[in-house]
Motif scaffolding. Structure first.
Motif, PDB file in Angstrom:
ATOM      1  N   VAL A   1     -34.856  20.675 -45.954  1.00  0.00           N
ATOM      2  CA  VAL A   1     -35.378  19.990 -44.781  1.00  0.00           C
ATOM      3  C   VAL A   1     -34.202  19.620 -43.883  1.00  0.00           C
ATOM      4  O   VAL A   1     -33.206  19.063 -44.368  1.00  0.00           O
ATOM      5  CB  VAL A   1     -36.158  18.728 -45.184  1.00  0.00           C
TER       6      VAL A   1
ATOM      7  N   PRO B   1     -39.202  21.249 -41.570  1.00  0.00           N
ATOM      8  CA  PRO B   1     -39.495  21.214 -43.012  1.00  0.00           C
ATOM      9  C   PRO B   1     -39.121  22.532 -43.678  1.00  0.00           C
ATOM     10  O   PRO B   1     -38.777  23.514 -43.000  1.00  0.00           O
ATOM     11  CB  PRO B   1     -41.005  21.003 -43.027  1.00  0.00           C
TER      12      PRO B   1
ATOM     13  N   HIS C   1     -44.126  24.816 -46.314  1.00  0.00           N
ATOM     14  CA  HIS C   1     -44.613  23.528 -46.835  1.00  0.00           C
ATOM     15  C   HIS C   1     -45.746  23.003 -45.971  1.00  0.00           C
ATOM     16  O   HIS C   1     -45.643  22.914 -44.754  1.00  0.00           O
ATOM     17  CB  HIS C   1     -43.466  22.511 -46.899  1.00  0.00           C
TER      18      HIS C   1
ATOM     19  N   LEU D   1     -46.107  17.106 -44.554  1.00  0.00           N
ATOM     20  CA  LEU D   1     -44.903  16.566 -43.921  1.00  0.00           C
ATOM     21  C   LEU D   1     -45.076  15.069 -43.741  1.00  0.00           C
ATOM     22  O   LEU D   1     -46.146  14.602 -43.335  1.00  0.00           O
ATOM     23  CB  LEU D   1     -44.657  17.246 -42.566  1.00  0.00           C
TER      24      LEU D   1
ATOM     25  N   ARG E   1     -47.088  17.477 -34.831  1.00  0.00           N
ATOM     26  CA  ARG E   1     -46.712  18.693 -35.564  1.00  0.00           C
ATOM     27  C   ARG E   1     -47.652  19.802 -35.079  1.00  0.00           C
ATOM     28  O   ARG E   1     -48.506  20.273 -35.806  1.00  0.00           O
ATOM     29  CB  ARG E   1     -46.859  18.471 -37.078  1.00  0.00           C
TER      30      ARG E   1
ATOM     31  N   SER F   1     -40.942  16.967 -46.839  1.00  0.00           N
ATOM     32  CA  SER F   1     -42.027  17.936 -46.897  1.00  0.00           C
ATOM     33  C   SER F   1     -42.335  18.283 -48.345  1.00  0.00           C
ATOM     34  O   SER F   1     -41.488  18.136 -49.228  1.00  0.00           O
ATOM     35  CB  SER F   1     -41.693  19.205 -46.104  1.00  0.00           C
TER      36      SER F   1
ATOM     37  N   GLN G   1     -41.746  15.555 -53.032  1.00  0.00           N
ATOM     38  CA  GLN G   1     -41.380  15.505 -51.622  1.00  0.00           C
ATOM     39  C   GLN G   1     -39.877  15.753 -51.500  1.00  0.00           C
ATOM     40  O   GLN G   1     -39.081  15.090 -52.178  1.00  0.00           O
ATOM     41  CB  GLN G   1     -41.767  14.160 -51.014  1.00  0.00           C
TER      42      GLN G   1
END
Lengths: 114, 115
Positions: B4, B25, B29, B32, B69, B94, B104
């Motif tokens: 990331v 990201p 993925h 987020l 996004r 992400s 994550q």
């Protein structure tokens, strides 16, 4: 709502000594638990996670943690500290309902003395 | 592969300025997240996207904070009329899927200082 408490904002151990970082959680449903490490000016890196399989979880860099439901704890341990372990450590929880977000403790700064 | 990434890494803003923080990201993925980390504290959740859908924005502290996004990949966190209390590190993370046990992966963060 779930929450995490990390006992001790600073922990200092000698090189080669046992590392024990404490984490207690509060959750109304079975939790998923995580330990992350943060080195200066870097993002968080996953050390290990508990997802309802084995209660003793082994992670990277020799760390492990044990999920104890009766004590609502997920303490992080390492048998022998290394200078490179000096960092900030965060315990975090998600629960299997609602949002997927991580809820973090306030962190424990680990110092290693030569 | 690439992790990331976030840009800028450091941002100094005068109070009242608008800022935009970018997160790239890991490719592919689905999920987020944005978190805010005040000095000496653990990260706190701001908002969550699943592809392009913002499914949870319960952590955004005020209507001055806005995240998007649009194509389900890159995300931007915008802060309007910055205040001194907005000074913090903003972390993006992400994860591959949508499950609660998903790992994550965090970026290095953007350190915002509002003067």
């Amino acid at each position: 709502a779930q929450s995490v408490t990390q006992l001790g904002s600073h922990v200092s151990v000698s090189e080669g000594a046992l590392v024990l970082l404490r984490c207690n959680y509060s959750s109304s449903v079975p939790p998923y638990l995580f330990w992350y490490v943060q080195y200066p000016n870097q993002g968080l890196q996953l050390l290990l996670k508990y997802t309802s399989a084995a209660t003793l979880v082994k992670g990277i860099n020799g760390f492990e943690a044990e999920f104890k439901k009766s004590e609502t704890s997920f303490h992080l341990t390492k048998p022998s500290a290394h200078m490179s372990d000096a960092a900030e450590y965060f315990c975090a929880v998600t629960q299997g309902t609602g949002a997927q977000k991580l809820v973090f403790g306030q962190g424990t700064r680990l110092t290693i003395n030569p | 592969g690439a992790g990331v990434s976030q840009s800028p890494r450091y941002k100094v803003a005068k109070r009242g300025q608008d800022v935009a923080l970018r997160c790239d990201p890991i490719s592919g993925h689905v999920s987020l997240f944005w978190y805010q980390q005040a000095l000496g504290q653990g990260p706190e959740f701001l908002t969550y996207f699943q592809n392009e859908a913002q499914l949870d924005k319960s952590g955004l502290p005020s209507d001055r904070f806005f995240a998007e996004r649009p194509e389900g990949s890159v995300s931007t966190l915008k802060i309007q009329r910055t205040q001194q209390e907005d000074s913090a590190v903003y972390l993006c993370a992400s994860s591959l899927g949508e499950g609660y046990q998903e790992t994550q992966y965090f970026g290095p963060g953007t350190r915002l200082l509002v003067l």
